[in-house]
Design a protein around this motif. Structure first.
Motif, PDB file in Angstrom:
ATOM      1  N   VAL A 137     -12.769   5.275 -22.057  1.00  9.86           N
ATOM      2  CA  VAL A 137     -13.029   6.525 -21.198  1.00  9.86           C
ATOM      3  C   VAL A 137     -12.911   6.372 -19.781  1.00  9.86           C
ATOM      4  O   VAL A 137     -12.207   7.012 -19.007  1.00  9.86           O
ATOM      5  CB  VAL A 137     -14.204   6.988 -21.795  1.00  9.86           C
ATOM      6  N   ARG A 138     -13.485   5.365 -19.185  1.00 14.09           N
ATOM      7  CA  ARG A 138     -13.359   5.044 -17.717  1.00 14.09           C
ATOM      8  C   ARG A 138     -12.195   4.781 -17.415  1.00 14.09           C
ATOM      9  O   ARG A 138     -11.500   5.165 -16.261  1.00 14.09           O
ATOM     10  CB  ARG A 138     -14.655   3.853 -17.339  1.00 14.09           C
ATOM     11  N   LEU A 139     -11.211   3.983 -18.131  1.00  8.64           N
ATOM     12  CA  LEU A 139     -10.054   3.635 -17.793  1.00  8.64           C
ATOM     13  C   LEU A 139      -9.139   4.847 -17.656  1.00  8.64           C
ATOM     14  O   LEU A 139      -8.238   5.083 -16.942  1.00  8.64           O
ATOM     15  CB  LEU A 139      -9.209   2.578 -18.861  1.00  8.64           C
ATOM     16  N   ALA A 140      -9.369   5.721 -18.779  1.00  9.19           N
ATOM     17  CA  ALA A 140      -8.704   6.882 -18.805  1.00  9.19           C
ATOM     18  C   ALA A 140      -8.841   8.055 -17.561  1.00  9.19           C
ATOM     19  O   ALA A 140      -7.696   8.695 -17.176  1.00  9.19           O
ATOM     20  CB  ALA A 140      -8.889   7.764 -20.023  1.00  9.19           C
ATOM     21  N   ILE A 141     -10.061   8.111 -17.192  1.00  6.65           N
ATOM     22  CA  ILE A 141     -10.506   8.713 -16.054  1.00  6.65           C
ATOM     23  C   ILE A 141      -9.729   8.251 -14.794  1.00  6.65           C
ATOM     24  O   ILE A 141      -8.963   9.064 -13.977  1.00  6.65           O
ATOM     25  CB  ILE A 141     -11.947   8.825 -15.725  1.00  6.65           C
ATOM     26  N   GLU A 142      -9.569   7.075 -14.593  1.00  2.71           N
ATOM     27  CA  GLU A 142      -8.925   6.446 -13.499  1.00  2.71           C
ATOM     28  C   GLU A 142      -7.496   6.609 -13.433  1.00  2.71           C
ATOM     29  O   GLU A 142      -6.725   6.896 -12.769  1.00  2.71           O
ATOM     30  CB  GLU A 142      -9.247   4.931 -13.524  1.00  2.71           C
ATOM     31  N   LYS A 143      -6.862   6.460 -14.743  1.00  7.24           N
ATOM     32  CA  LYS A 143      -5.404   6.710 -14.942  1.00  7.24           C
ATOM     33  C   LYS A 143      -5.175   8.171 -14.720  1.00  7.24           C
ATOM     34  O   LYS A 143      -4.086   8.398 -13.814  1.00  7.24           O
ATOM     35  CB  LYS A 143      -5.061   6.194 -16.181  1.00  7.24           C
ATOM     36  N   ILE A 144      -5.659   9.024 -15.090  1.00  2.00           N
ATOM     37  CA  ILE A 144      -5.503  10.629 -15.058  1.00  2.00           C
ATOM     38  C   ILE A 144      -5.729  10.755 -13.460  1.00  2.00           C
ATOM     39  O   ILE A 144      -4.634  11.405 -13.002  1.00  2.00           O
ATOM     40  CB  ILE A 144      -6.205  11.304 -15.626  1.00  2.00           C
TER      41      ILE A 144
END
Length: 73
Positions: free
Chosen positions: A41-48
């Motif tokens: 989830v944290r990775l997805a937030i950073e990627k977006i």
């Protein structure tokens, strides 16, 4: 060295979304390091955020959010 202060966020997700998180965490994991669903989830937030900062179309993300799979209940 003091630990980083983190904020907690609780969200309700569907069984399908939980399965996607589990599968993604499994695929990103290696024998040396297991990846948690929270890390995904944290990775997805950073990627977006990075994508949007690099000019990725906001409309693409809005379309995803308006699809039936992402709507809050």
């Amino acid at each position: 060295m003091p630990k980083k202060e983190r904020k907690r966020l609780q969200v309700v997700i569907s069984e399908e979304q939980d399965a996607l998180l589990t599968r993604t965490a499994y695929e990103l994991s290696s024998p040396e390091r297991l990846i948690s669903k929270s890390e995904v989830v944290r990775l997805a937030i950073e990627k977006i955020a990075k994508d949007l900062g690099e000019g990725e179309s906001i409309e693409d993300y809005r379309a995803i959010l308006e699809s039936e799979d992402i709507i809050d209940e």
